[in-house]
Design a protein around this motif. Structure first.
Motif, short mmCIF file in Angstrom:
data_model
loop_
_atom_site.label_atom_id
_atom_site.label_comp_id
_atom_site.label_asym_id
_atom_site.label_seq_id
_atom_site.Cartn_x
_atom_site.Cartn_y
_atom_site.Cartn_z
N MET A 1 46.13 104.21 80.92
CA MET A 1 46.18 103.44 79.70
C MET A 1 46.37 104.37 78.49
SD MET A 1 46.10 100.13 79.77
CE MET A 1 45.70 98.72 80.79
N ALA A 2 46.64 103.77 77.32
CA ALA A 2 46.95 104.53 76.12
C ALA A 2 45.72 105.22 75.56
CB ALA A 2 47.55 103.60 75.07
N MET A 3 45.94 106.37 74.92
CA MET A 3 44.86 107.13 74.32
C MET A 3 45.32 107.67 72.98
SD MET A 3 42.62 110.33 75.86
CE MET A 3 43.89 111.58 75.66
N MET A 4 44.41 107.74 72.01
CA MET A 4 44.70 108.31 70.70
C MET A 4 43.64 109.34 70.36
SD MET A 4 46.04 105.16 68.31
CE MET A 4 46.49 106.36 67.03
N LYS A 5 44.08 110.50 69.86
CA LYS A 5 43.16 111.54 69.41
C LYS A 5 42.58 111.15 68.05
CE LYS A 5 42.77 115.28 70.93
NZ LYS A 5 41.71 115.86 71.82
N VAL A 6 41.30 111.49 67.85
CA VAL A 6 40.62 111.21 66.59
C VAL A 6 39.77 112.42 66.22
CG1 VAL A 6 39.18 109.58 65.32
CG2 VAL A 6 40.47 108.78 67.31
N LEU A 7 39.69 112.72 64.93
CA LEU A 7 39.02 113.92 64.44
C LEU A 7 39.59 115.15 65.18
CD1 LEU A 7 35.32 112.65 64.05
CD2 LEU A 7 37.19 112.59 62.40
N ASN A 8 38.81 116.20 65.36
CA ASN A 8 39.41 117.39 65.97
C ASN A 8 39.33 117.39 67.49
OD1 ASN A 8 36.65 117.73 66.05
ND2 ASN A 8 36.61 119.62 64.86
N GLU A 9 38.28 116.83 68.07
CA GLU A 9 38.14 116.85 69.52
C GLU A 9 37.98 115.45 70.13
OE1 GLU A 9 38.45 119.47 71.32
OE2 GLU A 9 38.40 121.02 69.76
N GLY A 10 37.83 114.44 69.30
CA GLY A 10 37.53 113.10 69.80
C GLY A 10 38.76 112.33 70.23
N TYR A 11 38.50 111.17 70.84
CA TYR A 11 39.61 110.30 71.26
C TYR A 11 39.10 108.88 71.49
CZ TYR A 11 37.82 111.10 76.04
OH TYR A 11 37.03 111.18 77.16
N VAL A 12 40.04 107.96 71.52
CA VAL A 12 39.82 106.58 71.96
C VAL A 12 40.81 106.31 73.07
CG1 VAL A 12 39.93 104.14 71.34
CG2 VAL A 12 39.05 105.79 69.69
N ARG A 13 40.32 105.83 74.20
CA ARG A 13 41.22 105.50 75.32
C ARG A 13 41.01 104.03 75.70
NH1 ARG A 13 41.32 105.93 81.21
NH2 ARG A 13 39.13 106.57 81.26
N LEU A 14 42.09 103.29 75.71
CA LEU A 14 42.04 101.91 76.20
C LEU A 14 42.09 101.96 77.71
CD1 LEU A 14 42.05 98.86 75.67
CD2 LEU A 14 44.55 98.98 75.53
N VAL A 15 40.97 101.69 78.34
CA VAL A 15 40.86 101.81 79.79
C VAL A 15 41.45 100.59 80.49
CG1 VAL A 15 39.24 102.03 81.73
CG2 VAL A 15 38.80 103.23 79.58
N ASP A 16 41.14 99.40 79.97
CA ASP A 16 41.58 98.17 80.63
C ASP A 16 41.48 97.03 79.63
OD1 ASP A 16 42.51 96.53 82.63
OD2 ASP A 16 40.82 96.88 83.99
N HIS A 17 42.14 95.93 79.94
CA HIS A 17 41.98 94.73 79.13
C HIS A 17 42.29 93.51 79.98
CE1 HIS A 17 46.41 94.87 78.77
NE2 HIS A 17 46.32 93.57 78.47
N MET A 18 41.72 92.39 79.58
CA MET A 18 41.99 91.12 80.23
C MET A 18 42.46 90.14 79.17
SD MET A 18 39.47 88.50 82.33
CE MET A 18 38.83 87.73 80.83
N GLY A 19 43.69 89.64 79.33
CA GLY A 19 44.17 88.60 78.44
C GLY A 19 45.17 89.06 77.40
N THR A 20 45.73 88.06 76.73
CA THR A 20 46.68 88.23 75.62
C THR A 20 46.38 87.12 74.62
OG1 THR A 20 48.33 86.77 76.61
CG2 THR A 20 48.45 89.12 77.20
N ASP A 21 47.22 86.99 73.61
CA ASP A 21 47.07 85.87 72.68
C ASP A 21 47.12 84.53 73.43
OD1 ASP A 21 46.79 87.17 70.18
OD2 ASP A 21 48.93 87.56 70.11
#
Length: 236
Positions: A1-21
């Motif tokens: 899944m997608a991941m974005m770096k945050v601050l100098n060492e941090g990150y957010v990773r979207l592991v999974d999701h259920m559903g859409t609009d």
């Protein structure tokens, strides 16, 4: 899944999701034993109506799961949204889940958030919380180096305690806590995620958690563009 770096060492990773609009739409339409197979303009108007009128339960049928790596000061502020999620606006949202790494069990190399010279902020003029403008570069340099020295001292004492055979759950007391990165899983309904975004994307939110909220928004927006446009309208 997608991941974005945050601050100098941090990150957010979207592991999974259920559903859409479409999940939101069909959760609402089941009241009339109806179902949409593709998102139509009529469905978009329904999502707009649900958000506008505060009919929030359909938004809780869509779920998102993230892995986060952030300084403890961000993590603990984030935790408030799990504690309060079953009560805000009377939603009864009990779909939140939170699992966090523990230094009772792991002794991996600690990582710390240390603001760079230009990232130190002054205290606000008219508030007891938050921050003001950036301080002078020289003052930022001074406090960056002092924080680095403080972290190094704590690490030295932590490693010495482990080497002496002190258990990890007590040796961690030597670690400077608030800047230390921690890792956790956060699973929440779309409504809870949108509530977090609405609060932490505001200009008066702490900058570090704003940065994480912006990353969450970028990861979630492609999956729920219509719902987020209605639930967090000033940010999408």
């Amino acid at each position: 899944m997608a991941m974005m770096k945050v601050l100098n060492e941090g990150y957010v990773r979207l592991v999974d999701h259920m559903g859409t609009d479409l999940t939101v739409v069909n959760a609402a339409r089941v009241s009339y034993a109806k179902e949409s197979l593709e998102l139509s303009d009529r469905d978009v108007r329904l999502i707009q109506f649900l958000a506008r009128e505060g009919h929030t339960s359909p938004f809780r049928h869509a779920i998102l799961q993230f892995e986060l790596y952030a300084p403890l000061m961000v993590c603990r502020q984030w935790w408030k949204y799990v504690v309060g999620s079953a009560h805000y606006e009377g939603t009864g949202d009990s779909l939140e889940a939170w699992n966090e790494s523990s230094r009772r069990y792991i002794t991996e190399e600690p990582v710390f958030y240390i603001p760079q010279q230009h990232e130190w902020r002054s205290k606000p003029e008219n508030s007891k919380q938050g921050s003001g403008d950036a301080v002078a570069w020289e003052l930022g340099e001074k406090h960056m180096r002092e924080l680095m020295e403080y972290v190094e001292l704590g690490l030295t004492k932590y490693e010495a305690a482990l080497a002496d055979g002190i258990c990890a759950e007590q040796a961690r007391l030597f670690l400077p806590a608030y800047g230390m990165y921690v890792r956790w899983y956060w699973t929440a309904s779309l409504q809870s995620v949108a509530h977090f975004l609405a609060q932490r994307l505001e200009h008066d939110a702490q900058k570090e958690i704003q940065d994480y909220a912006k990353a969450i928004l970028e990861l979630v927006k492609p999956i729920f563009p219509v719902s987020l446009d209605q639930l967090v309208p000033s940010q999408v």
